[in-house]
Structures are given as C-alpha cells and as structure tokens.
Design a protein around this motif. Structure first.
Motif, PDB file in Angstrom:
ATOM      1  N   ARG A  79      43.469  14.541 -22.675  1.00  0.00           N
ATOM      2  CA  ARG A  79      42.617  13.738 -23.547  1.00  0.00           C
ATOM      3  C   ARG A  79      43.225  13.486 -24.922  1.00  0.00           C
ATOM      4  NH1 ARG A  79      37.508  13.465 -21.957  1.00  0.00           N
ATOM      5  NH2 ARG A  79      36.613  13.724 -24.020  1.00  0.00           N
ATOM      6  N   LEU A  80      44.553  13.623 -25.000  1.00  0.00           N
ATOM      7  CA  LEU A  80      45.200  13.539 -26.318  1.00  0.00           C
ATOM      8  C   LEU A  80      45.020  12.171 -26.979  1.00  0.00           C
ATOM      9  CD1 LEU A  80      48.406  15.632 -25.526  1.00  0.00           C
ATOM     10  CD2 LEU A  80      46.224  16.390 -26.500  1.00  0.00           C
ATOM     11  N   GLU A  81      44.953  11.134 -26.146  1.00  0.00           N
ATOM     12  CA  GLU A  81      44.798   9.774 -26.720  1.00  0.00           C
ATOM     13  C   GLU A  81      43.463   9.644 -27.445  1.00  0.00           C
ATOM     14  OE1 GLU A  81      45.314   6.505 -23.989  1.00  0.00           O
ATOM     15  OE2 GLU A  81      47.267   7.346 -23.398  1.00  0.00           O
ATOM     16  N   ILE A  82      42.442  10.257 -26.836  1.00  0.00           N
ATOM     17  CA  ILE A  82      41.107  10.196 -27.458  1.00  0.00           C
ATOM     18  C   ILE A  82      41.139  10.911 -28.807  1.00  0.00           C
ATOM     19  CG2 ILE A  82      38.675  10.872 -27.176  1.00  0.00           C
ATOM     20  CD1 ILE A  82      39.153  10.829 -24.131  1.00  0.00           C
ATOM     21  N   TYR A  83      41.802  12.076 -28.831  1.00  0.00           N
ATOM     22  CA  TYR A  83      41.857  12.835 -30.090  1.00  0.00           C
ATOM     23  C   TYR A  83      42.611  12.041 -31.162  1.00  0.00           C
ATOM     24  CZ  TYR A  83      40.798  16.496 -26.674  1.00  0.00           C
ATOM     25  OH  TYR A  83      40.255  17.213 -25.648  1.00  0.00           O
ATOM     26  N   THR A  84      43.671  11.355 -30.727  1.00  0.00           N
ATOM     27  CA  THR A  84      44.481  10.596 -31.682  1.00  0.00           C
ATOM     28  C   THR A  84      43.642   9.488 -32.320  1.00  0.00           C
ATOM     29  OG1 THR A  84      46.371  11.064 -30.295  1.00  0.00           O
ATOM     30  CG2 THR A  84      46.667   9.315 -31.907  1.00  0.00           C
ATOM     31  N   LYS A  85      42.812   8.865 -31.504  1.00  0.00           N
ATOM     32  CA  LYS A  85      41.971   7.778 -32.007  1.00  0.00           C
ATOM     33  C   LYS A  85      41.011   8.296 -33.102  1.00  0.00           C
ATOM     34  CE  LYS A  85      38.469   5.932 -29.850  1.00  0.00           C
ATOM     35  NZ  LYS A  85      37.733   5.999 -28.614  1.00  0.00           N
TER      36      LYS A  85
END
Ligand code: GLU
Length: 445
Positions: A79-85
C-alpha cells in the motif's frame, strides 16, 4: 445512519504472536462480533528488514486456529502508493519537514539533554533550516528524512478503558515518518490505513497511548476524526513480566504444538482482568456478548499456564469422543475409548493420551522397585476375571500381609504399574491392563 463497528488487529510480522498479542486480537474481534461488524487483519510490514513472510503466514495460521474470523486482510507493503499520496498532502500543507541530522548527531543532542535532566525531545533545528542550508546538505550528499510537526499542545481523547486521556505532545519529539531511504515508519501508515479502512475503534495495548496522542494529530492533519481508542493493560506472566516476541514460551504456535485447546486460550485470555467469569466458553460467539471494554481492569492481567491447563482439562472432559478420535488419528494414534474415559479427567492436554496409551498397552521401564514388596503384591494379585471390586480385594490382601498403609502402600504400586507418582485412579487402570501385564510390571518387566 448508525455506523457499524470496524476493528482491526495490526501485528508486525517480526516474531511469533504470543498470548499478549492475541489479547489485542481477541478484544478487537469480539468487539466487532458483538456488533455484527467487521474485523480486519492488517499486517504492519513496512519494516522490511525485520518482517518476514514466514511470520505473516504463522499469524494467519494462529488466528484461524483460534477461531478468529477475518473479514479482510491487508499488507502495508502493498500500500506504499496510498501512503505516498497522503504524505504528499502533508508536504503540500507544510505539516511535515525535512531533517538532516545523522543518528550520531541526534544521539549527542539526546545525551546532552539527559545530562541536564531535560526531556530528550528533538529540538526541531531542521525545521528552521533556510532553503540554502537545505540545498547545501543535499549537495553534500545527505538524504533528507521527514518529521511530522506536532502541535506542542495536549491532545485529548476518550478511551473506552481509561476514560479521558490527555497526551502532552510538547513532551514528544516530532515523529520521523519517512526515513532517508524513503521507507515509511509506523505512525503515519497506521493512521492512513485506519482512515482508508473506516476503522471505528482501535483497541490495543497501553504501550500505544503516546502513539495515539500523536496519531490523533495526524488524523486532524489529514482532515479526519480519529477512531475511538481503547488501551488495555498489557498481559503479564506469572512473574509479572510482560510477554515478548523474543520469548516464545507462550507463543500461540508453541501452545498449538503442545496441543492446547484454542478455546481454553481464548476463554482465559479475555476473562482475566475483565468482568467475564473465568471458565471455558464453547465458542467466541458465546464470549462476544459478554465483552465490555469499560469493564477491563486497569491493572495488568496475569496469564498463568497453570490456569490455562485447568481450563484445558475442563474442555477435554467435555469434548466429543469422535473429535478426540479424529485428532489422535491425525497424530497416528489408535483411539481407545476405555483408556480415554479413565484418563480424561486427569490429563491437562490431549497429547498426554499418547503417554497413557504407552503406559497401559505398551511397555515401560521402571527402576528402583522394592523387590520384596512387589513380589508380595504379585503373589496376592487376584485371579481373573477382574471387575470393579478387584482393586479393593487386592489392596485388602496386601494390607493383611504387610505393615504398609497409605502412601507407603499406594505410591510403590503406582510407580511400578505406571512409572509415575500420580495419575488416574489405579482401580480403573488395572482393569485396562489385566492380570498378565500387572504381573509383569510388578516384576519390573
Ligand atoms: N504494528 C503495531 C504493533 O504491533 C500496531 C499497533 C496498532 O496500531 O494497533 O504494535
């Protein structure tokens, strides 16, 4: 619309789950079950160095074995992309800042403060860096890491167990949320997931109270309301020591391998230190309507293996014969109902069946028998057929011919027959063994 309860259990797969971790899982699961809500398993594996696939799989096995039903499972590493957002939003809003101090530099600052008897709170020097200073650091090859800017005020929240809680964020360092290598640390992804998964209640150990204060500010920074918290006291062992992932004595995997009954573990785990009666419950559903977080005691709850064994033994006496037979068959043992009925109220664990099967049907070696007493007992052994009165007859004959009574009489016989100094009633055991076998045992064969 009344929102349904959604809880989550968020273990880091960096070790085996122990009874203390499971207390958190059970509280969350039962709390959602009581409301017919949802229970989420979230694997907190952002620490890629310490997290392993093996521990993740074991967590799934443990929960399944205990009967904890998961509605949805997530892994933070997916879920790293979500955290980056979300992180980017905090950057855009100026709520996080770049830092450049090395671990050594921070350590020196910390030690200086401690030497002056001041709280070792980060001094925010990176927050006040000018653009050109930042450029210079980057030019020198230093990679920035990021901290979240705390308000420096008190955060207050209501806790299902502790009532009103207040955390002074001025006594905390601004937490690092992104490492220099770009990896996320615990606090922010946890908040983001709790938002994304619409978690209504976070029940976890009281070692997280300060984190909760920090996280409440992160929820606010992201424009959201924090879920309702409940921080329970940590479970401790018989010596008052907390359980740890490094000490696997009370790991769920270990208890599973030692053949404890899952419902003995569950029943004990949620009844100690709560208003729930300590007894064996048949299923988690039966416990769910009794769970009341407001009744969880503030003192640490003590988990004792002896108490667990007692509940375990209680379950065994009530278990259906077919279930026991199936389970033993799985371990390659032929089940004999006669043996089971004699031993069931004396054993603490189903795996002891195997030992009794060997004692009763197989051969054992017992040393240091009192030869002349054994010879006497052997000679007085009543002839078959044997029945309910045989033991009484035999003992009466021995008493007539020797001066032994009480323990001096029974203990040597028990040792000779079973090799042990305690166990189920001998009057029943001898009937399962028969004349020839008892004769052999008395003569040390
Ligand atoms: N991974 C954290 C832990 O195991 C989760 C804490 C939480 O947010 O519940 O302590």
């Amino acid at each position: 619309m009344i929102e349904k309860v959604i809880t989550r259990f968020a273990p880091s797969p960096t070790g085996l789950l122990h009874v203390g971790n499971i207390r958190t899982a059970l509280f969350n699961y039962l709390f959602s079950l009581k409301d017919s809500g949802k229970f989420i398993l979230r694997i907190d594996d952002t620490d890629s160095e310490r997290s392993t696939e093996e521990f993740t799989n074991q967590i799934l096995l443990d929960l399944e074995w205990l009967g904890i039903k998961i509605d949805e499972t997530y892994k933070q590493s997916d879920r790293l992309e979500i955290y980056t957002k979300y992180f980017q939003k905090l950057v855009d809003d100026g709520l996080v800042y770049k830092c450049f101090e090395t671990a050594e530099e921070l350590d020196i600052k910390r030690k200086r403060l401690v030497a002056r008897r001041m709280p070792p709170v980060y001094d925010r020097s990176s927050l006040y860096l000018s653009e050109s200073e930042i450029k210079n650091y980057i030019h020198d090859g230093r990679q920035p890491y990021w901290r979240f800017k705390l308000s420096g005020k008190r955060t207050n929240f209501e806790d299902l167990i502790r009532g009103d809680v207040s955390v002074d964020t001025s006594a905390q360092s601004d937490p690092v949320i992104v490492r220099a290598d770009g990896g996320f640390l615990y606090n922010l992804p946890s908040v983001i997931d709790d938002i994304e998964m619409s978690i209504t209640n976070i029940i976890r150990g009281e070692d997280h109270v300060t984190n909760s204060g920090i996280q409440v500010e992160m929820f606010q920074a992201l424009g959201k309301k924090a879920p309702i918290f409940g921080h329970h006291p940590l479970l401790v062992d018989e010596n008052g020591e907390p359980f740890s992932k490094r000490n696997s004595a009370a790991s769920i995997k270990g208890l599973m391998e030692e053949n404890y009954e899952p419902m003995a573990i569950n029943s004990l785990n949620v009844s100690i230190g709560t208003s729930i009666e300590i007894k064996t419950f048949k299923s988690l559903n039966d416990i769910a309507d009794k769970i009341d977080m407001g009744q969880v005691a503030r003192a640490p709850a003590r988990f004792s293996i002896n108490q667990l064994s007692r509940l375990n033994s209680d379950i065994l006496t009530q278990l259906d014969i077919r279930i026991i037979s199936e389970r033993l068959k799985g371990d390659g043992i032929m089940f004999d109902e006669g043996i089971w009925n004699v031993i069931k109220s004396n054993i603490k664990n189903i795996s002891e069946y195997k030992d009794w099967d060997k004692i009763i049907k197989g051969s054992i070696k017992v040393d240091n028998l009192d030869g002349s007493f054994m010879k006497l007992a052997e000679n007085l052994l009543p002839p078959e057929p044997w029945g309910d009165g045989t033991w009484g007859d035999w003992i009466a004959r021995i008493k007539e011919s020797s001066d032994k009574t009480g323990k001096d009489l029974f203990l040597p016989l028990r040792r000779a027959i079973t090799g042990l100094s305690n166990g189920p009633e001998l009057k029943n055991i001898i009937l399962l063994m028969g004349y020839d076998k008892i004769k052999d045992r008395l003569s040390g064969k």
